[in-house]
Design a protein around this motif. Sequence first.
Motif, PDB file in Angstrom:
ATOM      1  N   UNK A  64       3.086  59.004  32.446  1.00  0.00           N
ATOM      2  CA  UNK A  64       1.886  58.579  33.182  1.00  0.00           C
ATOM      3  C   UNK A  64       2.278  57.852  34.469  1.00  0.00           C
ATOM      4  N   UNK A  65       3.328  57.038  34.399  1.00  0.00           N
ATOM      5  CA  UNK A  65       3.791  56.340  35.599  1.00  0.00           C
ATOM      6  C   UNK A  65       4.304  57.339  36.633  1.00  0.00           C
ATOM      7  N   UNK A  66       5.095  58.303  36.186  1.00  0.00           N
ATOM      8  CA  UNK A  66       5.584  59.333  37.104  1.00  0.00           C
ATOM      9  C   UNK A  66       4.423  60.148  37.670  1.00  0.00           C
ATOM     10  N   UNK A  67       3.426  60.407  36.835  1.00  0.00           N
ATOM     11  CA  UNK A  67       2.253  61.147  37.287  1.00  0.00           C
ATOM     12  C   UNK A  67       1.570  60.430  38.443  1.00  0.00           C
ATOM     13  N   UNK A  68       1.440  59.118  38.335  1.00  0.00           N
ATOM     14  CA  UNK A  68       0.789  58.354  39.403  1.00  0.00           C
ATOM     15  C   UNK A  68       1.559  58.477  40.713  1.00  0.00           C
ATOM     16  N   UNK A  69       2.876  58.371  40.637  1.00  0.00           N
ATOM     17  CA  UNK A  69       3.684  58.447  41.848  1.00  0.00           C
ATOM     18  C   UNK A  69       3.627  59.856  42.443  1.00  0.00           C
ATOM     19  N   UNK A  70       3.849  60.860  41.598  1.00  0.00           N
ATOM     20  CA  UNK A  70       3.799  62.252  42.079  1.00  0.00           C
ATOM     21  C   UNK A  70       2.422  62.590  42.629  1.00  0.00           C
ATOM     22  N   UNK A  71       1.371  62.139  41.941  1.00  0.00           N
ATOM     23  CA  UNK A  71       0.006  62.442  42.381  1.00  0.00           C
ATOM     24  C   UNK A  71      -0.310  61.771  43.710  1.00  0.00           C
ATOM     25  N   UNK A  72       0.124  60.529  43.878  1.00  0.00           N
ATOM     26  CA  UNK A  72      -0.132  59.810  45.134  1.00  0.00           C
ATOM     27  C   UNK A  72       0.479  60.566  46.310  1.00  0.00           C
ATOM     28  N   UNK A  73       1.698  61.067  46.112  1.00  0.00           N
ATOM     29  CA  UNK A  73       2.349  61.845  47.172  1.00  0.00           C
ATOM     30  C   UNK A  73       1.637  63.183  47.352  1.00  0.00           C
ATOM     31  N   UNK A  74       1.308  63.833  46.237  1.00  0.00           N
ATOM     32  CA  UNK A  74       0.706  65.168  46.290  1.00  0.00           C
ATOM     33  C   UNK A  74      -0.702  65.206  46.839  1.00  0.00           C
ATOM     34  N   UNK A  75      -1.458  64.134  46.664  1.00  0.00           N
ATOM     35  CA  UNK A  75      -2.857  64.122  47.094  1.00  0.00           C
ATOM     36  C   UNK A  75      -3.004  63.698  48.556  1.00  0.00           C
ATOM     37  N   UNK A  76      -1.918  63.304  49.175  1.00  0.00           N
ATOM     38  CA  UNK A  76      -2.007  62.735  50.525  1.00  0.00           C
ATOM     39  C   UNK A  76      -2.543  63.710  51.571  1.00  0.00           C
ATOM     40  N   UNK A 126      -3.474  70.315  39.440  1.00  0.00           N
ATOM     41  CA  UNK A 126      -2.808  69.623  38.335  1.00  0.00           C
ATOM     42  C   UNK A 126      -3.276  70.177  36.994  1.00  0.00           C
ATOM     43  N   UNK A 127      -4.560  70.410  36.857  1.00  0.00           N
ATOM     44  CA  UNK A 127      -5.110  70.922  35.606  1.00  0.00           C
ATOM     45  C   UNK A 127      -4.566  72.305  35.275  1.00  0.00           C
ATOM     46  N   UNK A 128      -4.449  73.153  36.279  1.00  0.00           N
ATOM     47  CA  UNK A 128      -3.892  74.494  36.074  1.00  0.00           C
ATOM     48  C   UNK A 128      -2.440  74.391  35.604  1.00  0.00           C
ATOM     49  N   UNK A 129      -1.674  73.501  36.223  1.00  0.00           N
ATOM     50  CA  UNK A 129      -0.276  73.315  35.819  1.00  0.00           C
ATOM     51  C   UNK A 129      -0.205  72.839  34.369  1.00  0.00           C
ATOM     52  N   UNK A 130      -1.047  71.892  33.993  1.00  0.00           N
ATOM     53  CA  UNK A 130      -1.071  71.401  32.617  1.00  0.00           C
ATOM     54  C   UNK A 130      -1.440  72.534  31.661  1.00  0.00           C
ATOM     55  N   UNK A 131      -2.458  73.313  32.006  1.00  0.00           N
ATOM     56  CA  UNK A 131      -2.901  74.423  31.157  1.00  0.00           C
ATOM     57  C   UNK A 131      -1.790  75.448  30.945  1.00  0.00           C
ATOM     58  N   UNK A 132      -1.142  75.842  32.015  1.00  0.00           N
ATOM     59  CA  UNK A 132      -0.065  76.837  31.917  1.00  0.00           C
ATOM     60  C   UNK A 132       1.109  76.276  31.116  1.00  0.00           C
ATOM     61  N   UNK A 133       1.489  75.049  31.400  1.00  0.00           N
ATOM     62  CA  UNK A 133       2.622  74.437  30.696  1.00  0.00           C
ATOM     63  C   UNK A 133       2.351  74.307  29.200  1.00  0.00           C
ATOM     64  N   UNK A 149      -9.599  62.206  35.388  1.00  0.00           N
ATOM     65  CA  UNK A 149      -8.649  62.722  36.386  1.00  0.00           C
ATOM     66  C   UNK A 149      -9.286  62.812  37.761  1.00  0.00           C
ATOM     67  N   UNK A 150     -10.542  63.262  37.830  1.00  0.00           N
ATOM     68  CA  UNK A 150     -11.230  63.334  39.128  1.00  0.00           C
ATOM     69  C   UNK A 150     -11.326  61.948  39.766  1.00  0.00           C
ATOM     70  N   UNK A 151     -11.722  60.974  38.961  1.00  0.00           N
ATOM     71  CA  UNK A 151     -11.849  59.604  39.477  1.00  0.00           C
ATOM     72  C   UNK A 151     -10.485  59.028  39.844  1.00  0.00           C
ATOM     73  N   UNK A 152      -9.481  59.290  39.028  1.00  0.00           N
ATOM     74  CA  UNK A 152      -8.139  58.771  39.266  1.00  0.00           C
ATOM     75  C   UNK A 152      -7.551  59.334  40.558  1.00  0.00           C
TER      76      UNK A 152
END
Length: 146
Positions: free
Chosen positions: A20-32, A43-50, A86-89
């Motif tokens: 979850x901590x890594x997710x926050x960091x990766x997401x912050x960079x990815x959403x910029x 992100x949801x598609x990646x989770x679904x496929x994985x 996830x949308x709010x986050x």
Amino acid sequence: MSSDTLWSWQSWALLSAVFAALTAIFAKIGVSDIDSDLATFIRTIVVLISLTAILFAAGKFTAAGPISSKTWIFLVLSGLGTGASWLCYFRALKLGPAALVAPIDKLSVVLVALFAFTFLGERPSLNGWIGIALIAAGAVLIVFKA
């Protein structure tokens, strides 16, 4: 021996926190550079496929057995809650610093304890309640410090 018996629930919970901590960091960079809702979709598609690949590899689709209506209802509600969270986050990460967004998001720990107490009859120990109160206090300090 199944993976559930290899490690304790505490080990899995700690791994969850790390990811979850890594997710926050990766997401912050990815959403910029993109819309936060589109980032959530990707992100949801990646989770679904994985997860699909993991379930197929482990043969868990065939071992599922019948699923009750109650189970379906609560898993769908949980999925809707996850999607909304996830949308709010991601929106919060788009607008604010990860070091402040993530701790406030962890107020979910406090809410889970209160909901589990109210709806599931779970009774944390005195130390548990103190820890829950400290998490809440920490989130409040972060909000007023920012």
